[in-house]
Scaffold this active site. Structure first.
Site, PDB file in Angstrom:
ATOM      1  N   ASP A  67      52.480  -1.423  43.497  1.00  0.00           N
ATOM      2  CA  ASP A  67      52.317  -0.927  44.867  1.00  0.00           C
ATOM      3  C   ASP A  67      50.856  -0.815  45.279  1.00  0.00           C
ATOM      4  O   ASP A  67      49.954  -0.921  44.446  1.00  0.00           O
ATOM      5  CB  ASP A  67      53.026   0.424  45.022  1.00  0.00           C
ATOM      6  CG  ASP A  67      52.773   1.367  43.846  1.00  0.00           C
ATOM      7  OD1 ASP A  67      51.791   1.142  43.116  1.00  0.00           O
ATOM      8  OD2 ASP A  67      53.553   2.299  43.651  1.00  0.00           O
ATOM      9  N   ASN A 135      59.780  13.509  41.992  1.00  0.00           N
ATOM     10  CA  ASN A 135      61.050  13.435  42.716  1.00  0.00           C
ATOM     11  C   ASN A 135      61.889  12.241  42.263  1.00  0.00           C
ATOM     12  O   ASN A 135      62.844  11.862  42.937  1.00  0.00           O
ATOM     13  CB  ASN A 135      60.802  13.377  44.227  1.00  0.00           C
ATOM     14  CG  ASN A 135      59.977  12.156  44.629  1.00  0.00           C
ATOM     15  OD1 ASN A 135      59.628  11.334  43.783  1.00  0.00           O
ATOM     16  ND2 ASN A 135      59.662  12.042  45.901  1.00  0.00           N
ATOM     17  N   HIS A 137      60.779   9.100  41.934  1.00  0.00           N
ATOM     18  CA  HIS A 137      60.441   7.782  42.474  1.00  0.00           C
ATOM     19  C   HIS A 137      59.855   6.869  41.406  1.00  0.00           C
ATOM     20  O   HIS A 137      59.235   7.325  40.446  1.00  0.00           O
ATOM     21  CB  HIS A 137      59.561   7.879  43.729  1.00  0.00           C
ATOM     22  CG  HIS A 137      58.127   8.228  43.517  1.00  0.00           C
ATOM     23  ND1 HIS A 137      57.472   9.174  44.270  1.00  0.00           N
ATOM     24  CD2 HIS A 137      57.189   7.732  42.669  1.00  0.00           C
ATOM     25  CE1 HIS A 137      56.213   9.243  43.888  1.00  0.00           C
ATOM     26  NE2 HIS A 137      56.014   8.377  42.912  1.00  0.00           N
ATOM     27  N   GLU A 142      60.844   5.981  47.232  1.00  0.00           N
ATOM     28  CA  GLU A 142      61.152   7.403  47.360  1.00  0.00           C
ATOM     29  C   GLU A 142      62.669   7.621  47.362  1.00  0.00           C
ATOM     30  O   GLU A 142      63.431   6.668  47.577  1.00  0.00           O
ATOM     31  CB  GLU A 142      60.554   7.923  48.671  1.00  0.00           C
ATOM     32  CG  GLU A 142      59.037   7.821  48.749  1.00  0.00           C
ATOM     33  CD  GLU A 142      58.300   8.880  47.927  1.00  0.00           C
ATOM     34  OE1 GLU A 142      58.851   9.352  46.899  1.00  0.00           O
ATOM     35  OE2 GLU A 142      57.176   9.232  48.304  1.00  0.00           O
TER      36      GLU A 142
HETATM   37  C1  GLP Z   1      52.436   7.329  42.290  1.00  0.00           C
HETATM   38  C2  GLP Z   1      52.701   5.872  41.911  1.00  0.00           C
HETATM   39  C3  GLP Z   1      53.788   5.747  40.886  1.00  0.00           C
HETATM   40  C4  GLP Z   1      53.552   6.744  39.768  1.00  0.00           C
HETATM   41  C5  GLP Z   1      53.644   8.133  40.308  1.00  0.00           C
HETATM   42  C6  GLP Z   1      53.471   9.210  39.259  1.00  0.00           C
HETATM   43  O1  GLP Z   1      53.150   7.782  43.375  1.00  0.00           O
HETATM   44  N1  GLP Z   1      53.019   5.041  43.027  1.00  0.00           N
HETATM   45  O2  GLP Z   1      53.820   4.414  40.395  1.00  0.00           O
HETATM   46  O3  GLP Z   1      54.506   6.566  38.754  1.00  0.00           O
HETATM   47  O4  GLP Z   1      52.627   8.285  41.280  1.00  0.00           O
HETATM   48  O5  GLP Z   1      52.119   9.426  39.041  1.00  0.00           O
HETATM   49  P1  GLP Z   1      51.475  10.226  37.851  1.00  0.00           P
HETATM   50  O6  GLP Z   1      51.557   9.322  36.688  1.00  0.00           O
HETATM   51  O7  GLP Z   1      50.060  10.447  38.297  1.00  0.00           O
HETATM   52  O8  GLP Z   1      52.245  11.465  37.705  1.00  0.00           O
END
Ligand code: GLP
Length: 265
Positions: A67, A135, A137, A142
């Site tokens: 993304d 959440n 995702h 989402e």
């Molecule tokens: C972002 C990314 C995800 C990632 C998520 C969790 O929203 N788009 O790909 O898995 O955050 O992030 P973290 O690893 O910092 O908890």
């Protein structure tokens, strides 16, 4: 689904680096799906270490990131392009033109179609690395995302915007739109490895592995993928009912599955 529970964030990184390196050794021309966020950072550090030690090469591999924020310049310090250069690409031998990330400044619909076509013409993703949102995702899919969605523009939830606010300066404009591979795109990967660490992920981990499959928890769709490895630390695994079984299964796997197949779910 293979559930690997290790001690802490460092052991999560080394167990997942093992899987990524085995993929590169078995299939040097593989296509990797890459993730951003704080969770895979230690994995990338470990991959850089192994590359520097001459244990692995990325020279023939290709990569596609999950993304990117909409409207963000790739040179911006909060772009996911910048993140990937800083944490991985600048330190390994991957061909820069073989690293793809959705372009946040392009016209979204055209870019999403281009991205899907590029993944297809590369032969599809062999190993997809994922983090997990609190959440549930994956990528920026989402809750309520279509479980068969393809790369598209998504509006982030307030929760996700708040969770990622820590990366932005207080006076900095934070994007609330992103281009993300869809859930269908992720499900097409041949092997998916999801990393989660910390107590704050425990609820989402429990729902993903042991909850019902539903669009309110996008990661739960991985129950329908044939080859998924989830690598957790003890804190992220703390709410799992079947933790004893996952430990037992790993122990038995180490005893009975021949080494070349151990990284497969
Ligand atoms: C972002 C990314 C995800 C990632 C998520 C969790 O929203 N788009 O790909 O898995 O955050 O992030 P973290 O690893 O910092 O908890």
């Amino acid at each position: 689904m293979r559930v690997v529970i290790t001690e802490d964030a460092h052991t999560v990184a080394s167990a997942s680096a093992e899987i990524v390196c085995q993929q590169l050794i078995d299939q040097p021309r593989c296509v990797l799906g890459l993730a951003t966020g704080s969770t895979p950072m230690l994995l990338y550090t470990e991959l850089v270490r192994r590359y520097r030690a001459g244990q692995v090469s990325f020279s023939e591999a290709k990569s596609f990131n999950l993304d990117e924020y909409v409207g963000i310049d790739p040179a911006h310090h909060q772009s996911y392009r910048h993140f990937m250069q800083q944490h991985l690409f600048d330190h390994i031998d991957i061909d820069p033109v073989a690293t793809q990330i959705p372009q946040g400044l392009a016209e979204p619909n055209i870019e999403c179609r281009r991205y899907e076509a590029a993944i297809k013409s590369a032969g599809g993703i062999d190993l997809q690395i994922l983090g997990l949102g609190v959440n549930g995702h994956i990528g920026f899919n989402e809750p309520t995302s279509s479980l068969v969605s393809r790369t598209r523009i998504k509006t982030l939830t307030r929760l996700t915007v708040a969770a990622n606010a820590r990366f932005f300066q207080p006076n900095e404009q934070q994007p609330y739109l992103a281009l993300t591979m869809g859930i269908g795109t992720i499900m097409d990967a041949r092997h998916v490895i999801l990393l989660a660490t910390g107590e704050h992920k425990a609820k989402a981990v429990k729902a993903m592995i042991e909850g019902p499959m539903c669009a309110m928890n996008p990661a739960s769709v991985l129950q329908f993928h044939s080859t998924v490895t989830v690598v957790l630390d003890v804190a992220a695994a703390s709410l799992l009912d079947a933790r004893q079984y996952y430990h037992w299964a790993e122990k038995m796997r180490a005893k009975t599955v021949p080494k070349p197949f151990q990284s497969l779910a």
